[in-house]
Write a protein that holds these residues in place. Structure first.
Motif, PDB file in Angstrom:
ATOM      1  N   SER A 133       0.815  -1.222   0.000  1.00 40.05           N
ATOM      2  CA  SER A 133       0.000   0.000   0.000  1.00 40.05           C
ATOM      3  C   SER A 133       0.849   1.274   0.000  1.00 40.05           C
ATOM      4  O   SER A 133       0.428   2.295  -0.555  1.00 40.05           O
ATOM      5  CB  SER A 133      -0.960   0.012   1.192  1.00 40.05           C
ATOM      6  OG  SER A 133      -0.261   0.184   2.418  1.00 40.05           O
ATOM      7  N   HIS A 134       2.025   1.231   0.620  1.00 41.33           N
ATOM      8  CA  HIS A 134       2.900   2.410   0.586  1.00 41.33           C
ATOM      9  C   HIS A 134       3.245   2.768  -0.857  1.00 41.33           C
ATOM     10  O   HIS A 134       3.241   3.943  -1.239  1.00 41.33           O
ATOM     11  CB  HIS A 134       4.191   2.142   1.373  1.00 41.33           C
ATOM     12  CG  HIS A 134       4.006   2.064   2.850  1.00 41.33           C
ATOM     13  ND1 HIS A 134       3.747   3.177   3.629  1.00 41.33           N
ATOM     14  CD2 HIS A 134       4.042   1.009   3.696  1.00 41.33           C
ATOM     15  CE1 HIS A 134       3.626   2.812   4.891  1.00 41.33           C
ATOM     16  NE2 HIS A 134       3.802   1.500   4.956  1.00 41.33           N
ATOM     17  N   PHE A 135       3.515   1.757  -1.653  1.00 40.07           N
ATOM     18  CA  PHE A 135       3.916   1.983  -3.041  1.00 40.07           C
ATOM     19  C   PHE A 135       2.729   2.341  -3.921  1.00 40.07           C
ATOM     20  O   PHE A 135       2.824   3.233  -4.763  1.00 40.07           O
ATOM     21  CB  PHE A 135       4.637   0.736  -3.577  1.00 40.07           C
ATOM     22  CG  PHE A 135       5.971   0.523  -2.945  1.00 40.07           C
ATOM     23  CD1 PHE A 135       7.121   1.016  -3.540  1.00 40.07           C
ATOM     24  CD2 PHE A 135       6.088  -0.145  -1.740  1.00 40.07           C
ATOM     25  CE1 PHE A 135       8.368   0.836  -2.955  1.00 40.07           C
ATOM     26  CE2 PHE A 135       7.325  -0.321  -1.134  1.00 40.07           C
ATOM     27  CZ  PHE A 135       8.459   0.173  -1.750  1.00 40.07           C
ATOM     28  N   SER A 136       1.612   1.655  -3.736  1.00 36.13           N
ATOM     29  CA  SER A 136       0.444   1.967  -4.565  1.00 36.13           C
ATOM     30  C   SER A 136      -0.076   3.369  -4.265  1.00 36.13           C
ATOM     31  O   SER A 136      -0.498   4.092  -5.180  1.00 36.13           O
ATOM     32  CB  SER A 136      -0.662   0.922  -4.357  1.00 36.13           C
ATOM     33  OG  SER A 136      -1.091   0.878  -3.013  1.00 36.13           O
ATOM     34  N   ASN A 137       0.003   3.793  -3.001  1.00 40.24           N
ATOM     35  CA  ASN A 137      -0.429   5.152  -2.656  1.00 40.24           C
ATOM     36  C   ASN A 137       0.491   6.196  -3.287  1.00 40.24           C
ATOM     37  O   ASN A 137       0.026   7.221  -3.795  1.00 40.24           O
ATOM     38  CB  ASN A 137      -0.463   5.338  -1.142  1.00 40.24           C
ATOM     39  CG  ASN A 137      -1.589   4.575  -0.490  1.00 40.24           C
ATOM     40  OD1 ASN A 137      -2.597   4.265  -1.134  1.00 40.24           O
ATOM     41  ND2 ASN A 137      -1.450   4.261   0.786  1.00 40.24           N
ATOM     42  N   ALA A 138       1.797   5.920  -3.256  1.00 39.77           N
ATOM     43  CA  ALA A 138       2.748   6.858  -3.864  1.00 39.77           C
ATOM     44  C   ALA A 138       2.543   6.931  -5.372  1.00 39.77           C
ATOM     45  O   ALA A 138       2.562   8.025  -5.968  1.00 39.77           O
ATOM     46  CB  ALA A 138       4.177   6.439  -3.540  1.00 39.77           C
ATOM     47  N   LEU A 139       2.333   5.799  -6.011  1.00 37.23           N
ATOM     48  CA  LEU A 139       2.119   5.780  -7.461  1.00 37.23           C
ATOM     49  C   LEU A 139       0.793   6.437  -7.828  1.00 37.23           C
ATOM     50  O   LEU A 139       0.693   7.128  -8.848  1.00 37.23           O
ATOM     51  CB  LEU A 139       2.139   4.334  -7.966  1.00 37.23           C
ATOM     52  CG  LEU A 139       3.537   3.708  -8.065  1.00 37.23           C
ATOM     53  CD1 LEU A 139       3.448   2.198  -8.202  1.00 37.23           C
ATOM     54  CD2 LEU A 139       4.305   4.311  -9.252  1.00 37.23           C
ATOM     55  N   LYS A 140      -0.211   6.246  -6.999  1.00 35.23           N
ATOM     56  CA  LYS A 140      -1.512   6.868  -7.248  1.00 35.23           C
ATOM     57  C   LYS A 140      -1.407   8.383  -7.161  1.00 35.23           C
ATOM     58  O   LYS A 140      -2.027   9.110  -7.952  1.00 35.23           O
ATOM     59  CB  LYS A 140      -2.545   6.346  -6.243  1.00 35.23           C
ATOM     60  CG  LYS A 140      -3.946   6.901  -6.436  1.00 35.23           C
ATOM     61  CD  LYS A 140      -4.940   6.175  -5.539  1.00 35.23           C
ATOM     62  CE  LYS A 140      -4.589   6.345  -4.071  1.00 35.23           C
ATOM     63  NZ  LYS A 140      -5.577   5.700  -3.178  1.00 35.23           N
TER      64      LYS A 140
END
Length: 199
Positions: A133-140
């Motif tokens: 989720s840390h990465f998906s939130n940053a990419l989003k």
């Protein structure tokens, strides 16, 4: 009177898990035995079974502790206040740093599926989801269009980045031609520039 733990209990336990991970990684999940792990760790088999009543419990402990350390490191590193690309690159670097010297634990994680119970798998998946989720939130935040329901690319892009990070142990050598920092930049750039072409 209850028996108290030795002051170096956690250190010894961590060392035991590292030794066990090495045995599993080099011998394979099926071939490695609790007796062999106890011998390599310099402890009695009865002591090993006292802390880990089965091989599955030991494998779970290796993976859980490895992921818990990574989860905690990402929680500290994730800073939504940073510029978006810098935030993502910092997260990538945090993972690569956590993988430093953890090849054995990583191999155990990648190959342990059949050895874990359904309940253990649920616990591992819960930590993995927090990590992802840390990465998906940053990419989003970088590319909100990745969440477009007509072309949902957020998860494929996120997991593509994890593919690059998770297999780095197969080829990366510390002291080689590029540093972990260099590769963190390469992986981040590949994802961010690649997104522009596929959306």
């Amino acid at each position: 009177m209850a028996r108290t733990r030795a002051s170096d209990f956690e250190e010894k336990q961590h060392g035991l898990l590292l030794t066990a991970a090495n045995v599993f990684a080099t011998q394979g999940m099926e071939k490695a035995s609790m007796a062999q792990i106890a011998q390599e760790a310099g402890v009695s088999k009865s002591l090993l079974y006292h802390y880990y009543p089965s091989k599955g419990a030991l494998i779970f402990a290796i993976i859980h502790s490895h992921l818990a350390i990574l989860d905690e490191a990402l929680e500290k590193a994730d800073d939504p206040g940073l510029p978006a690309k810098e935030r993502l690159q910092k997260l990538v670097m945090t993972v690569l740093d956590a993988y430093r010297g953890a090849d054995d634990q990583h191999k155990v994680q990648l190959n342990a599926g059949p050895a874990l119970s359904d309940e253990q798998k649920k616990e591992i998946v819960a930590i993995e989801r927090r990590i992802v989720s840390h990465f998906s939130n940053a990419l989003k935040d970088l590319h909100p269009e990745l969440t477009n329901p007509d072309r949902p690319l957020l998860m494929p892009v996120t997991m593509s980045l994890f593919g690059m990070m998770n297999w780095v142990y197969m080829w990366f050598k510390d002291g080689g031609p590029i540093t972990r920092e260099d590769y963190a930049n390469v992986a981040t750039t590949l994802i961010l520039e690649g997104v522009k072409a596929v959306r």
